[in-house]
Enzyme design. Structure first.
Site, PDB file in Angstrom:
ATOM      1  N   MET A 141       7.598   4.944  -2.629  1.00 19.88           N
ATOM      2  CA  MET A 141       8.752   5.691  -3.130  1.00 19.88           C
ATOM      3  C   MET A 141       9.832   5.760  -2.047  1.00 19.88           C
ATOM      4  SD  MET A 141       7.329   8.546  -5.708  1.00 19.88           S
ATOM      5  CE  MET A 141       6.781   9.693  -4.464  1.00 19.88           C
TER       6      MET A 141
ATOM      7  N   GLY B 229       3.007   5.045   8.004  1.00 19.34           N
ATOM      8  CA  GLY B 229       1.930   4.870   7.021  1.00 19.34           C
ATOM      9  C   GLY B 229       2.243   3.702   6.098  1.00 19.34           C
ATOM     10  N   HIS B 230       3.475   3.709   5.573  1.00 19.90           N
ATOM     11  CA  HIS B 230       3.900   2.591   4.725  1.00 19.90           C
ATOM     12  C   HIS B 230       3.900   1.277   5.520  1.00 19.90           C
ATOM     13  CE1 HIS B 230       6.306   6.079   2.973  1.00 19.90           C
ATOM     14  NE2 HIS B 230       5.583   5.687   1.932  1.00 19.90           N
TER      15      HIS B 230
END
Ligand code: AMP
Length: 296
Positions: A24, A30-31
């Site tokens: 999103m 993390g992404h």
């Protein structure tokens, strides 16, 4: 990296083995960990950025969700993405939306109980991304352990020819699981927010010392969280990774999940426990401040 906003445009550019990282946006490490893993395993890496209205219960949460397309584009490109897929709401939901994907019991407890309809929104948008982008592999964070179980269920039930990979949680240096929402936590609430990960590390210790009873593991979390009066705890559960069903004892891979609200910000975290190895996946920790706070 190319940015496209239509399924056809993305499919035309994709070549060979395609890895998809659905997000999103407002990317953090993390992404980036998902994107880097995808880069190392595929010919084409597609990162989708879509703030999916269907998975938000509250309009305010949707409206205040952080967004920065330019920043996301630079970060995804640096991490090795080939295609950034940024569909509009009208492209994803071009007509009065009819089909809803609902995965049943997997979506009912924990986050599903707290956020009615949330996982229908997740399952529907992920199914649509899989159908429209036709990835070979899709990457999801273990941070959202129930979501991962929902995605695995929809892939199995609808026979999507997609492998699903669950990637370890990336944490800030102090242990707080990275989330785009962390930017909303102010100084005074930071210590309270940290109580989630602190309690889960105690669970990981107990599991690795041989504890297998869910009741005992939940009590460890509850007692630890009780020290933080500013935290409104939503749930503490022990559930199987495969289908998010709560269990009394850990005899297959499971996760201990905790959710709560601090200073108006809802946070979730978990540790994955694997009885076949006797080890806990505590995630990895950054060694410097996250890019969420403007660093590089
Ligand atoms: P989101 O943008 O929050 O929808 O997250 C997109 C993907 O990144 C999901 O698969 C998340 O589980 C994953 N993700 C979010 N935070 C983390 C994290 N701290 N560590 C690893 N994966 C994460």
């Amino acid at each position: 990296m190319k940015t496209v906003s239509t399924f056809n445009g993305a499919r035309e550019l994709a070549d060979g083995r395609v890895g998809l990282v659905p997000t999103m946006g407002y990317l953090h490490e993390g992404h980036l960990s998902l994107i880097e893993t995808a880069r190392s395993e595929n010919d084409t890496v597609v990162v989708s950025v879509f703030v999916n209205p269907m998975q938000f219960g509250q309009q305010k949460d949707l409206e205040t969700y952080p967004r920065d397309a330019g920043r996301d584009s630079a970060l995804a490109s640096d991490a090795g993405a080939d295609i950034m897929f940024t569909p509009s709401v009208e492209h994803m939901y071009p007509f009065q939306h009819r089909t809803v994907v609902s995965v049943g019991t997997v979506a009912e407890g924990m986050e599903g109980a707290h956020r009615p309809g949330h996982f229908d929104g997740v399952a529907t948008v992920v199914a649509k991304l899989f159908a429209g982008l036709q990835p070979d592999v899709a990457y999801f964070g273990r941070k959202d352990a129930q979501q991962l179980a929902v995605v695995r269920a929809l892939v199995a039930d609808l026979a999507f020819p997609v492998s699903v990979r669950g990637i370890s949680t990336v944490r800030e240096a102090d242990g707080l699981a990275l989330s785009s929402r962390n930017v909303k936590i102010d100084e005074t609430n930071r210590a309270t927010a940290l109580s989630l990960s602190t309690s889960l590390m105690l669970v990981a210790d107990a599991f690795e010392a041989g504890e297998r009873k869910s009741r005992v593991l939940r009590d460890i979390v509850r007692q630890s969280l009780a020290l933080s009066q500013q935290l409104a705890v939503d749930h503490v559960e022990v559930a199987r990774s495969a289908d998010a069903r709560t269990v009394d004892a850990i005899d297959a891979e499971a996760f201990v999940a905790v959710a709560g609200t601090v200073g108006g910000v809802r946070l979730i975290d978990n540790v994955t426990l694997d009885p076949s190895t006797g080890t806990a996946d505590r995630g990895t920790r950054l060694t410097r401040p996250s890019i969420l706070y403007g660093g590089s």
